[in-house]
Design a protein around this motif. Structure first.
Motif, PDB file in Angstrom:
ATOM      1  N   ARG A  92       0.795  -1.226   0.000  1.00  0.00           N
ATOM      2  CA  ARG A  92       0.000   0.000   0.000  1.00  0.00           C
ATOM      3  C   ARG A  92       0.830   1.280   0.000  1.00  0.00           C
ATOM      4  O   ARG A  92       0.560   2.198  -0.763  1.00  0.00           O
ATOM      5  N   GLY A 132      -9.010  -4.919  -4.598  1.00  0.00           N
ATOM      6  CA  GLY A 132      -8.793  -3.550  -4.160  1.00  0.00           C
ATOM      7  C   GLY A 132      -9.812  -2.582  -4.716  1.00  0.00           C
ATOM      8  O   GLY A 132      -9.766  -1.402  -4.434  1.00  0.00           O
ATOM      9  N   ARG A 177      -6.063  -2.333   3.700  1.00  0.00           N
ATOM     10  CA  ARG A 177      -5.119  -2.209   4.813  1.00  0.00           C
ATOM     11  C   ARG A 177      -5.013  -3.538   5.538  1.00  0.00           C
ATOM     12  O   ARG A 177      -5.992  -4.261   5.684  1.00  0.00           O
ATOM     13  N   LEU A 206      -5.514   0.379  -4.715  1.00  0.00           N
ATOM     14  CA  LEU A 206      -4.791   0.215  -3.462  1.00  0.00           C
ATOM     15  C   LEU A 206      -5.250  -1.068  -2.783  1.00  0.00           C
ATOM     16  O   LEU A 206      -6.452  -1.326  -2.704  1.00  0.00           O
TER      17      LEU A 206
END
Length: 157
Positions: A11, A144, A132, A129
């Motif tokens: 990330r 993502g 997390r 991205l």
């Protein structure tokens, strides 16, 4: 025969790539405005044009390091590294042409450089991205990407 798809990059390098690509785009657009101001007769803007070119050169070299971080630690895509390497060579040529007062080459390369920087900006922001670590992602497939509004589409037979 095609190569297997690259694993998603981590990330933080992708966030840094977006940041440097945005900074490059803003500096490139400022560079165009300063050149136009000089051509309109504000001769003091030539010094600002030179200083902005040095800042742009610094950011493109920084982005080269970021693009390497996108590729190797996280096995992200290779195109940011090659694109930024090409932009770095173009910026060096652009600065050299400016100091040599080769205006035909300087203007032509400037147009190509701004176009390349803007294409790189769009490409950097289109890279998804990864979620997390430790947080559940909004999607099931791990791509993502955000899910479609309304959830999955069910087709009845």
């Amino acid at each position: 025969m095609s190569s297997p798809p690259a694993a998603p990059a981590s990330r933080w390098p992708l966030i840094l790539l977006r940041t440097t690509a945005t900074a490059l785009a803003l500096l490139a657009l400022l560079q165009v405005m300063l050149a136009g101001s000089f051509l309109n007769g504000t001769y003091d803007s030539l010094k600002d044009h030179e200083g902005n070119a040095m800042m742009l050169g610094t950011v493109v070299v920084l982005q080269l390091a970021v693009a390497a971080a996108v590729r190797w630690p996280g096995r992200g895509p290779l195109w940011p590294l090659w694109t930024t390497l090409l932009l770095t060579v173009a910026v060096i040529g652009q600065i050299s042409a400016g100091y040599a007062r080769a205006l035909g080459l300087h203007v032509t390369l400037g147009v190509l450089l701004v176009s390349g920087i803007l294409f790189g900006l769009v490409g950097a922001w289109r890279l998804p991205l990864p979620a997390r670590a430790g947080l559940p992602g909004p999607n099931v497939d791990g791509s993502g990407r955000l899910p479609r509004p309304g959830g999955p589409v069910e087709v009845s037979k």
